[in-house]
Every structure is written in C-alpha cells, then in structure tokens.
Design a protein around this motif. Structure first.
Motif, PDB file in Angstrom:
ATOM      1  N   LEU A 326     -18.427   3.460  -5.262  1.00 21.12           N
ATOM      2  CA  LEU A 326     -17.484   2.862  -4.313  1.00 21.12           C
ATOM      3  C   LEU A 326     -16.059   2.957  -4.815  1.00 21.12           C
ATOM      4  O   LEU A 326     -15.136   3.261  -4.040  1.00 21.12           O
ATOM      5  CB  LEU A 326     -17.856   1.399  -4.037  1.00 21.12           C
ATOM      6  CG  LEU A 326     -16.897   0.659  -3.093  1.00 21.12           C
ATOM      7  CD1 LEU A 326     -16.790   1.363  -1.749  1.00 21.12           C
ATOM      8  CD2 LEU A 326     -17.347  -0.793  -2.913  1.00 21.12           C
ATOM      9  N   ASP A 327     -15.832   2.731  -6.103  1.00 23.94           N
ATOM     10  CA  ASP A 327     -14.473   2.831  -6.648  1.00 23.94           C
ATOM     11  C   ASP A 327     -13.917   4.243  -6.457  1.00 23.94           C
ATOM     12  O   ASP A 327     -12.731   4.425  -6.136  1.00 23.94           O
ATOM     13  CB  ASP A 327     -14.477   2.482  -8.135  1.00 23.94           C
ATOM     14  CG  ASP A 327     -14.801   1.014  -8.381  1.00 23.94           C
ATOM     15  OD1 ASP A 327     -14.415   0.173  -7.556  1.00 23.94           O
ATOM     16  OD2 ASP A 327     -15.445   0.724  -9.402  1.00 23.94           O
ATOM     17  N   LEU A 328     -14.754   5.241  -6.624  1.00 27.47           N
ATOM     18  CA  LEU A 328     -14.326   6.633  -6.455  1.00 27.47           C
ATOM     19  C   LEU A 328     -14.078   6.970  -4.992  1.00 27.47           C
ATOM     20  O   LEU A 328     -13.156   7.712  -4.648  1.00 27.47           O
ATOM     21  CB  LEU A 328     -15.365   7.575  -7.060  1.00 27.47           C
ATOM     22  CG  LEU A 328     -15.482   7.481  -8.586  1.00 27.47           C
ATOM     23  CD1 LEU A 328     -16.771   8.125  -9.066  1.00 27.47           C
ATOM     24  CD2 LEU A 328     -14.273   8.137  -9.246  1.00 27.47           C
ATOM     25  N   ILE A 329     -14.898   6.415  -4.121  1.00 31.49           N
ATOM     26  CA  ILE A 329     -14.696   6.613  -2.685  1.00 31.49           C
ATOM     27  C   ILE A 329     -13.364   6.000  -2.254  1.00 31.49           C
ATOM     28  O   ILE A 329     -12.596   6.610  -1.492  1.00 31.49           O
ATOM     29  CB  ILE A 329     -15.883   6.016  -1.898  1.00 31.49           C
ATOM     30  CG1 ILE A 329     -17.119   6.915  -2.048  1.00 31.49           C
ATOM     31  CG2 ILE A 329     -15.531   5.838  -0.418  1.00 31.49           C
ATOM     32  CD1 ILE A 329     -18.404   6.310  -1.516  1.00 31.49           C
ATOM     33  N   LEU A 330     -13.078   4.807  -2.749  1.00 37.46           N
ATOM     34  CA  LEU A 330     -11.802   4.160  -2.414  1.00 37.46           C
ATOM     35  C   LEU A 330     -10.622   4.947  -2.962  1.00 37.46           C
ATOM     36  O   LEU A 330      -9.599   5.095  -2.288  1.00 37.46           O
ATOM     37  CB  LEU A 330     -11.780   2.731  -2.967  1.00 37.46           C
ATOM     38  CG  LEU A 330     -12.789   1.743  -2.368  1.00 37.46           C
ATOM     39  CD1 LEU A 330     -12.673   0.396  -3.052  1.00 37.46           C
ATOM     40  CD2 LEU A 330     -12.598   1.613  -0.869  1.00 37.46           C
ATOM     41  N   ALA A 331     -10.758   5.473  -4.173  1.00 35.85           N
ATOM     42  CA  ALA A 331      -9.675   6.280  -4.759  1.00 35.85           C
ATOM     43  C   ALA A 331      -9.416   7.520  -3.917  1.00 35.85           C
ATOM     44  O   ALA A 331      -8.269   7.961  -3.766  1.00 35.85           O
ATOM     45  CB  ALA A 331     -10.034   6.678  -6.192  1.00 35.85           C
ATOM     46  N   THR A 332     -10.472   8.081  -3.350  1.00 35.85           N
ATOM     47  CA  THR A 332     -10.321   9.251  -2.469  1.00 35.85           C
ATOM     48  C   THR A 332      -9.571   8.870  -1.202  1.00 35.85           C
ATOM     49  O   THR A 332      -8.608   9.548  -0.805  1.00 35.85           O
ATOM     50  CB  THR A 332     -11.713   9.827  -2.109  1.00 35.85           C
ATOM     51  OG1 THR A 332     -12.430  10.139  -3.307  1.00 35.85           O
ATOM     52  CG2 THR A 332     -11.578  11.078  -1.257  1.00 35.85           C
ATOM     53  N   CYS A 333      -9.992   7.798  -0.568  1.00 39.86           N
ATOM     54  CA  CYS A 333      -9.363   7.373   0.687  1.00 39.86           C
ATOM     55  C   CYS A 333      -7.900   6.978   0.488  1.00 39.86           C
ATOM     56  O   CYS A 333      -7.074   7.166   1.385  1.00 39.86           O
ATOM     57  CB  CYS A 333     -10.138   6.196   1.289  1.00 39.86           C
ATOM     58  SG  CYS A 333     -11.815   6.589   1.819  1.00 39.86           S
ATOM     59  N   GLU A 334      -7.593   6.420  -0.682  1.00 41.93           N
ATOM     60  CA  GLU A 334      -6.235   5.948  -0.954  1.00 41.93           C
ATOM     61  C   GLU A 334      -5.395   6.979  -1.694  1.00 41.93           C
ATOM     62  O   GLU A 334      -4.302   6.668  -2.161  1.00 41.93           O
ATOM     63  CB  GLU A 334      -6.320   4.645  -1.770  1.00 41.93           C
ATOM     64  CG  GLU A 334      -6.988   3.510  -0.995  1.00 41.93           C
ATOM     65  CD  GLU A 334      -7.395   2.347  -1.891  1.00 41.93           C
ATOM     66  OE1 GLU A 334      -7.115   2.407  -3.109  1.00 41.93           O
ATOM     67  OE2 GLU A 334      -8.002   1.394  -1.372  1.00 41.93           O
TER      68      GLU A 334
END
Length: 442
Positions: A326-334
C-alpha cells in the motif's frame, strides 16, 4: 445536476486537505489477484475501511463486497463519491480498456491504474509492437493482419514454430504456439471466427523466441519507476508444461533466471525506452507495468506488456511484501517514486492454483469446496480465493481458476512442500492442480 457534481468534487478536495492518511480503499475485481491485494492492503494501518467490488467468498472475510459494474466508470465514480472512497485500486484489465481510471481521476478520485490510452500496451499487441519499433526495444519479429485469408497465405511461407496472438484482450488465453501449418491455420480461423470475441478481429503473428520466460514488475508514476520484483508463471494446464494454455496454474518469486544483471538490462533496454516513447506521444504511464520477458544467453526480449498485476504472480509478490504494497501504491499515485524504497526479505513465495476440472476449455460451476478451514492463515500461508462464491453456508466454485494456495518460507522447496501439504487438507473432488509448480528453480 452539474452543480451538485461540482459541489461533491469541492467537498472531496477539502476532505483530502483535512486528513493525513487514506481511510476508505476500494479494490475492483474478483480474482486471486484482488484477494491478495486486499490481504496486503488490510495489513497497513493507513487503511481503516476496505471495500471490494464485486469480490468473492474469500475477500468477503476481510472486506465489504459491493455489487458494482466495475466496467461502468460512471457507476463506480458515483459510488466512490457517495461513500467517501479515498483510493481506488483497479485489479483486472477490462476496466482499464473501458476507461474507468480516466473517469475516476477526472473526478479527483485517487486511482492506482494507467489511463485507457496507456493501457493499450496490453489491450493491443500491435500498439506495443509499434512502441517497441519506435524505441528499438528488443522483441520478436512480427506481422499484423486484419484479414483471415491474408494471414493464412502468410503462414504458408513461414518458418515454424510461430506464435499466433489475438490482438486484443483474451483473458490470457489468446496466444497459440503453432509447431506446424495446420495448427497455425486452426488458430487463425478460431480467432477470426470469434473464438476470443472482438479480441481476435486482428491477429499478430510473431517469430518464435527460444529461452526461459520470467515476469518483471515495475511501478511508474509518469516520470520515475521502481522495480516491484520478479516472478515466474506456469501457463500450461498440466505437469511438465503440457496441455492447453491457461491464465496461469502457479507462480513463484523470486526466480533465479531473472538475475539482477538481467533485470537491469530489461529496465534499461526495454522498459525505460518504451515509457519514454509513451511520454513523447503524450501518454505518460502511471501504475504497475508487467513485462513478460524471454531470456536467452543473458539477454531479455519483450514477450508482452500487461498494464496491471499478473495473476497468479501478484499473489506471491503480495505475500512477500505485505503492508509495504500500500505504501508503494500511494507513492505511485502521489508521484513520489523518486524517493521510494522497497525492503525485500530474504524469502521465497509460491502459489499453486486449484482449478475446476476441464479448465481452460469446458468446465462446470457450482461444485462444493470443503476443508478450507483446516488450515490457519497467517503471514506465511494464505488460501487466496480466485473463483468462489458463498452459497448458503457452503463455498462453491464459480470459475475456472478457483483457489490459490500461497505460502512463504526461507527456501522455495520449503514453501512448495508447505503449499502442497495445505492442498491435501482441501476436499474438492472437482478440482485439479499441477504437482510441479516451481520445478524450473528446483
């Protein structure tokens, strides 16, 4: 109505500014891939509410399952706005081809997925070949046909084996490796005859590439990328890589064939040039990109791109990463991938698919599955549901690939033994599985 929609968007923007972490996450999809993503996301404290549409019997144990038409972007958008969804993760390829991510992003709903235009890297084999041609990324030589007779004339002069591919989305099954003329002709006839729906209206015929296949995943935020790990899939239905092509009968990670050196070559010679070409065309890529590679003599060539997590490769990656996902997914989106890091444990994960007898050709649905409660699930072993539903108090099969028995251990052999031991406790006479998942590495 328009004013009401604008008010909703303004309220959402104020809501985002007022909070520091995501609260409500919606995952689209119903397979083993989506169950594993749901399982990983659930472990992260940033997620305090979790929904999945439409989900399955396994997902229903850890998230709220919602009845939504996930290919209808307007329908999904309205549900998200009405239920304060903070992040949408799109699992399967079909919603991407329908432009669901574009509709959600235009409504300021944070979405982990590429645009419809960028997802053509998967939904059109020809588009990918043109991108590779433009940036000289190594891949198989090919020809393209929108006429059955011309395609058949072409194969009369071809050197076999060859690979015949439906141009569009065919659920991982629109690829035929033809060892001789009659097999190729049959594949072409089936594709143009509607066997794969509109996916076969056009056909790509490729030269056959020798070597060993592996899957490399990267996260992209439009500018930066980071490797998300590698895995190896088993496409054939039966032991020894025999039988018809399937969506995948098992996978393991990491895979010895995808060394650090080969991974660097794949990123520098294939992935980065293709993403750069996409940006030149005004189609920046955001999300996860799966590169199917053929590796021979230490050199990778591109077999295909998928614009989402592979299935069942996703299951072993999520098993190894857990809450980090999830942290990596959020970093991608942001758009923070430039500073992102992944911490890999020195471990191995394997997933074994249990499918309904007859898959991938003809199979029945509705058979009862027992014994799933005999195994306690934890961070090292989970039964991810791929095609199940609740029928009263029973769990029944609702698809071809039904269960993904996924384990993690310090060695691949240990993970393999643990997974097959779990299968022994499952009572499902209508199911079958391969006995040799992981054989290449072992």
């Amino acid at each position: 109505m328009l004013s009401c929609q604008c008010d909703k968007v303004i309220l959402r923007l104020l809501y985002y500014k007022a909070k520091e972490t995501f609260l409500h996450i919606l995952i689209l999809g119903s397979g083993g891939r989506e169950h594993s993503i749901t399982w990983a996301v659930k472990q992260n404290p940033k997620c305090t509410k979790l929904s999945c549409a439409p989900g399955n019997a396994g997902i229903a144990k850890i998230a709220a399952c919602i009845e939504l038409n996930i290919n209808d972007g307007q329908h999904v958008k309205e549900w998200c706005l009405n239920n304060n969804v903070d992040l949408v993760i799109i699992g399967p390829e079909e919603p991407l081809a329908y432009g669901v991510s574009d509709i959600l992003k235009n409504a300021n709903i944070t979405t982990f997925a590429p645009s419809k235009a960028a997802s053509k890297l998967e939904s059109s084999k020809l588009f990918t070949k043109e991108i590779c041609d433009s940036c000289q990324a190594p891949t198989a030589g090919y020809d393209y046909f929108d006429n059955k007779e011309k395609a058949i004339e072409f194969i009369k002069k071809s050197k076999f084996p060859i690979v015949v591919k439906a141009d569009g989305l065919a659920a991982g099954k629109g690829v035929v490796i033809a060892s001789e003329y009659l097999k190729a002709k049959e594949a072409i006839t089936e594709m143009f005859g509607g066997h794969y729906g509109q996916a076969g209206n056009q056909v790509v015929i490729e030269e056959f590439m020798e070597g060993e296949e592996a899957s490399l995943f990267v996260l992209c935020d439009g500018e930066n990328l980071i490797s998300f790990g590698g895995a190896q899939d088993h496409k054939r239905a039966f032991d020894g890589d025999n039988g018809p092509n399937t969506g995948g009968m098992g996978a393991y990670s990491p895979t010895p064939v995808l060394t650090k050196e080969i991974e660097k070559k794949a990123i520098s010679k294939i992935i980065k040039p293709c993403l750069s070409e996409m940006r030149k065309r005004g189609i920046p890529y955001e999300g996860v990109l799966y590169a199917g590679l053929m590796i021979k003599d230490g050199e990778p060539k591109l077999v295909e791109f998928n614009t989402r997590f592979g299935d069942p490769e996703c299951q072993v990656l999520m098993m190894r990463l857990g809450a980090q996902a999830l942290d990596l997914i959020l970093a991608t989106c942001e758009k923070r991938l430039g500073n992102a890091k992944i911490t890999w444990a020195d471990d191995h994960a394997i997933t074994i698919v249990m499918a309904t007898k007859g898959y991938p050709i003809k199979y029945d649905k509705g058979s009862k599955i027992s014994g799933l409660g005999n195994t306690s699930e934890n961070s090292n072993q989970v039964i991810f549901h791929a095609g199940t539903k609740n029928h009263g108090k029973d769990i029944v099969a609702s698809g071809g690939r039904v269960l993904n028995i996924t384990t993690r251990a310090s060695t691949l052999k240990e993970a393999q033994l643990r997974a097959y031991k779990i299968i022994e406790s499952i009572d499902w006479k209508e199911g079958f599985y391969r006995n040799d998942i992981g054989w290449r590495a072992l």
